[in-house]
Design an enzyme around this catalytic site. Sequence first.
Site, PDB file in Angstrom:
ATOM      1  N   GLY A  12       0.821  -1.214   0.000  1.00 32.68           N
ATOM      2  CA  GLY A  12       0.000   0.000   0.000  1.00 32.68           C
ATOM      3  C   GLY A  12       0.850   1.257   0.000  1.00 32.68           C
ATOM      4  CG  PHE A  13       0.262   6.118   0.627  1.00 34.36           C
ATOM      5  CD1 PHE A  13       1.359   6.707  -0.006  1.00 34.36           C
ATOM      6  CD2 PHE A  13      -0.388   6.831   1.631  1.00 34.36           C
ATOM      7  CE1 PHE A  13       1.802   7.972   0.368  1.00 34.36           C
ATOM      8  CE2 PHE A  13       0.044   8.093   2.004  1.00 34.36           C
ATOM      9  CZ  PHE A  13       1.143   8.663   1.381  1.00 34.36           C
ATOM     10  CG  ASP A  33      -0.906  -5.580  -0.008  1.00 40.27           C
ATOM     11  OD1 ASP A  33      -0.399  -4.560   0.477  1.00 40.27           O
ATOM     12  OD2 ASP A  33      -2.046  -5.595  -0.530  1.00 40.27           O
ATOM     13  CG  ASN A  34      -6.025  -8.158   0.335  1.00 40.62           C
ATOM     14  OD1 ASN A  34      -5.561  -7.041   0.129  1.00 40.62           O
ATOM     15  ND2 ASN A  34      -7.171  -8.348   0.953  1.00 40.62           N
ATOM     16  N   GLY A  38      -3.697  -2.031  -2.340  1.00 44.04           N
ATOM     17  CA  GLY A  38      -2.256  -1.929  -2.607  1.00 44.04           C
ATOM     18  C   GLY A  38      -1.983  -2.161  -4.085  1.00 44.04           C
ATOM     19  CG  LEU A  80       1.035   0.005   8.127  1.00 45.12           C
ATOM     20  CD1 LEU A  80       1.762  -0.533   9.339  1.00 45.12           C
ATOM     21  CD2 LEU A  80       2.041   0.608   7.144  1.00 45.12           C
ATOM     22  CE1 TYR A 152      -9.236   2.462   7.989  1.00 45.34           C
ATOM     23  CE2 TYR A 152      -9.630   4.650   8.872  1.00 45.34           C
ATOM     24  CZ  TYR A 152      -8.756   3.696   8.387  1.00 45.34           C
ATOM     25  OH  TYR A 152      -7.413   3.973   8.305  1.00 45.34           O
TER      26      TYR A 152
END
Length: 321
Positions: A12-13, A33-34, A38, A80, A152
């Site tokens: 991701g970022f 990561d999935n 990302g 993250l 979230y």
Amino acid sequence: MADCALVTGGAGFLGSHLCDRLLAGGARVVCLDNFCTGARDNIAHLAGSARFSLIERDAAEAPDDEMIAALAGVTRIFNLACPASPPMYQRDPVFTMRTCVLGALNMLELAERTGARLLHASTSEVYGDPREHPQREDYRGWVNPVGPRACYDEGKRAAETLCADFIRGRGVDARVARIFNTYGPRMRPDDGRVVSTFIRQALAGEPLTVFGDGSQTRSFCYVDDLIEGLIRLMEVEPAPGGPVNLGNPEERSVRDLAGLVIELAGAGVGIDSAPLPEDDPARRRPDISRAKAALGWSPTTPIREGLERTIAWFRGGARAR
Ligand code: UDP
């Protein structure tokens, strides 16, 4: 610095910048990561490094034997993994809540089993639409538990609860960073966040879409500063007694940001109004006293400089991914 770190959301970022930084410090890095938000491009330059490896997997899925074997030697876990921009995390809210809660639980259990230290990426969203300003870590927030942002906000709040209970009752060394708005290269141009959207619009010669009257404020931290804060929080001894705000306390209105982006991009575009999203926080600014005292950290990149670097990166061919 870590010998071997697992970074969930490593493509991701923020995660990809963190991977870069850990590798530059000599660590071995396992990126999980999935690719839901990302991007492979963010880590493509790391593929040739013998110290970098990728596990393509959902953080909410319990680790299997193969994953556990791949994580042998991990001493640091940076958790993250989660879509983080409002349109992205609202796209599949149940997925977001699962990622927040089960992702944190899986990583905390892994930390308990292996003795690795864990840093959990929490968020200023735990303060909701804050009634106290600036926000200190002891402010408990003003969150709508059934609103569109709740998947979230509440997911991240539940993850903080898990961290606190694993610290209190299960001997895990976990640290919680409450990350405020961050910007920089590798933001997805289509992620819907304000900085990436404004830059994309300015460079395309389109008017900037300011939601509401643009008087709502945010405080924007450049990505390199934020990564420095994460590394310090992971490594500081002893662990700070609670969550730590990481962000740039320089606050500005969204309308002011629009003017700055137009100026720095050299774009002759105007501003369009669009409706303010439901539950959009009116003000946000971190009190970073705790980070200053515990980590000796504060951001150093002025917004003009950070935006110039970000605009240069967008000009250089960032793609809508
Ligand atoms: N915003 C805006 N135009 C956009 C995107 C966002 O005016 O195209 C506003 C949004 O309503 C919010 C602020 O900019 O008040 C920051 O939004 P963002 O999605 O970047 O992050 P948030 O802090 O809300 O999670």
